[in-house]
Scaffold this motif. Structure first.
Motif, PDB file in Angstrom:
ATOM      1  N   THR A  10       4.260  15.259 -13.591  1.00 29.04           N
ATOM      2  CA  THR A  10       4.217  14.613 -12.294  1.00 29.04           C
ATOM      3  C   THR A  10       3.059  15.142 -11.458  1.00 29.04           C
ATOM      4  OG1 THR A  10       6.615  14.279 -12.293  1.00 29.04           O
ATOM      5  CG2 THR A  10       5.505  14.209 -10.161  1.00 29.04           C
ATOM      6  N   LEU A  32       4.202   4.819  -2.311  1.00 33.00           N
ATOM      7  CA  LEU A  32       5.604   4.749  -2.714  1.00 33.00           C
ATOM      8  C   LEU A  32       5.785   3.762  -3.860  1.00 33.00           C
ATOM      9  CD1 LEU A  32       7.548   4.888   0.679  1.00 33.00           C
ATOM     10  CD2 LEU A  32       6.733   6.751  -0.772  1.00 33.00           C
ATOM     11  N   GLU A  33       4.974   2.721  -3.881  1.00 33.69           N
ATOM     12  CA  GLU A  33       5.004   1.776  -4.999  1.00 33.69           C
ATOM     13  C   GLU A  33       4.471   2.443  -6.266  1.00 33.69           C
ATOM     14  OE1 GLU A  33       5.999  -2.170  -6.300  1.00 33.69           O
ATOM     15  OE2 GLU A  33       6.375  -1.128  -4.411  1.00 33.69           O
ATOM     16  N   GLU A  35       4.717   5.467  -7.069  1.00 34.97           N
ATOM     17  CA  GLU A  35       5.767   6.367  -7.576  1.00 34.97           C
ATOM     18  C   GLU A  35       6.705   5.672  -8.560  1.00 34.97           C
ATOM     19  OE1 GLU A  35       6.352   9.562  -3.908  1.00 34.97           O
ATOM     20  OE2 GLU A  35       7.822   7.969  -4.215  1.00 34.97           O
ATOM     21  N   GLN A  36       6.801   4.357  -8.455  1.00 33.65           N
ATOM     22  CA  GLN A  36       7.693   3.611  -9.342  1.00 33.65           C
ATOM     23  C   GLN A  36       7.078   3.353 -10.717  1.00 33.65           C
ATOM     24  OE1 GLN A  36      10.802   3.156  -8.038  1.00 33.65           O
ATOM     25  NE2 GLN A  36       9.833   4.256  -6.339  1.00 33.65           N
ATOM     26  N   VAL A  37       5.754   3.478 -10.835  1.00 33.69           N
ATOM     27  CA  VAL A  37       5.088   3.118 -12.095  1.00 33.69           C
ATOM     28  C   VAL A  37       4.223   4.225 -12.670  1.00 33.69           C
ATOM     29  CG1 VAL A  37       5.126   0.625 -11.613  1.00 33.69           C
ATOM     30  CG2 VAL A  37       3.182   2.003 -10.822  1.00 33.69           C
ATOM     31  N   ARG A  38       4.083   5.332 -11.956  1.00 34.92           N
ATOM     32  CA  ARG A  38       3.324   6.475 -12.423  1.00 34.92           C
ATOM     33  C   ARG A  38       4.101   7.749 -12.100  1.00 34.92           C
ATOM     34  NH1 ARG A  38       1.058   2.701 -14.216  1.00 34.92           N
ATOM     35  NH2 ARG A  38      -1.200   2.269 -14.337  1.00 34.92           N
ATOM     36  N   GLU A  41       4.570  12.144  -7.166  1.00 34.71           N
ATOM     37  CA  GLU A  41       5.434  12.519  -6.041  1.00 34.71           C
ATOM     38  C   GLU A  41       4.566  12.677  -4.806  1.00 34.71           C
ATOM     39  OE1 GLU A  41       8.074  16.284  -4.396  1.00 34.71           O
ATOM     40  OE2 GLU A  41       7.724  16.089  -6.554  1.00 34.71           O
ATOM     41  N   ARG A 179       1.483  -4.130  -5.467  1.00 32.27           N
ATOM     42  CA  ARG A 179       2.831  -3.881  -5.971  1.00 32.27           C
ATOM     43  C   ARG A 179       2.806  -3.690  -7.480  1.00 32.27           C
ATOM     44  NH1 ARG A 179       5.293  -2.549  -1.288  1.00 32.27           N
ATOM     45  NH2 ARG A 179       5.066  -4.197   0.274  1.00 32.27           N
ATOM     46  N   GLY A 180       3.836  -3.043  -7.987  1.00 30.38           N
ATOM     47  CA  GLY A 180       4.022  -2.925  -9.428  1.00 30.38           C
ATOM     48  C   GLY A 180       2.843  -2.279 -10.129  1.00 30.38           C
ATOM     49  N   GLU A 181       2.509  -2.824 -11.295  1.00 30.42           N
ATOM     50  CA  GLU A 181       1.449  -2.254 -12.104  1.00 30.42           C
ATOM     51  C   GLU A 181       0.093  -2.330 -11.412  1.00 30.42           C
ATOM     52  OE1 GLU A 181      -0.468  -0.279 -15.184  1.00 30.42           O
ATOM     53  OE2 GLU A 181       1.627  -0.349 -14.536  1.00 30.42           O
TER      54      GLU A 181
END
Length: 213
Positions: A10, A32-33, A35-38, A41, A179-181
């Motif tokens: 991380t 924060l987005e 954080e969902q795909v990589r 922190e 967003r996303g990827e």
């Protein structure tokens, strides 16, 4: 599909933003987005546009904000000092939502609502007009801003560099937040340019206002 090297550990990214800055707010939503795909922190810190612009000529439409902007960052620093740095994330999220989405202003009513949303004591609002917090605020501000120089604004991000030394940079400034990827690919690119020795600037003129979605 990203071609960036896979990072199993991380990455800790330290983010400095003023809750009232719309561009920093959008960048924080992007992080924060990510954080969902990589494996990322984000740790939140306080910088102040009011501190940054002390002694500078600013356009008339921004002058009142320079005065009113002290309140929320004083409260952020007081919360950090009294309850730990981890409270800055929910407090920044609450203030940013109220300021930029709810148009709640920068006053005590907004601060009280943000403190309640973040689960923090209501009496922290008393720090808003208490200049004794300014020394801690300036120290927190300069910890983030000094490594990138005085000719930038918010946001500023610090990440570990390839050699273990921290990398500090201004931005990215963007709207709307990917967003996303797409968010992950931008993060990969930001790390690539920030980690390139001698890289200083990549910029183009802004042709739109902040988009909060």
């Amino acid at each position: 599909m990203s071609t960036a090297p896979v990072r199993s550990e991380t990455t800790i990214a330290d983010f400095w933003g003023d809750p009232r800055c719309p561009w920093a707010w959008i960048t924080s939503r992007w992080m924060l987005e990510v954080e969902q795909v990589r494996p990322l922190e984000t740790r939140f810190h306080v910088m102040s546009l009011s501190v940054l612009n002390e002694g500078r000529e600013v356009p008339e439409k921004y002058r009142q904000g320079m005065t009113d902007g002290w309140a929320c960052v004083r409260v952020c620093v007081a919360a950090q000092q009294q309850h730990g740095s981890e409270v800055l994330r929910p407090l920044y999220n609450a203030m940013g939502r109220l300021i930029h989405h709810e148009k709640a202003g920068l006053g005590h009513d907004m601060i009280r609502a943000a403190l309640e949303e973040a689960g923090l004591p209501a009496d922290l609002v008393e720090a808003a007009e208490n200049t004794s917090w300014d020394e801690k605020l300036r120290a927190e501000h300069h910890e983030g801003m000094d490594p990138v120089g005085s000719d930038v604004g918010a946001p500023v991000i610090h990440v570990p560099g390839p050699d273990g030394e921290p990398l500090a940079f201004f931005g990215p400034v963007l709207t709307p937040a990917p967003r996303g990827e797409a968010a992950g690919k931008l993060w990969d690119g930001v790390l690539a340019v920030a980690g390139t020795d001698g890289f200083f600037e990549l910029k183009r003129g802004r042709d739109r206002d902040p988009i909060f979605d």
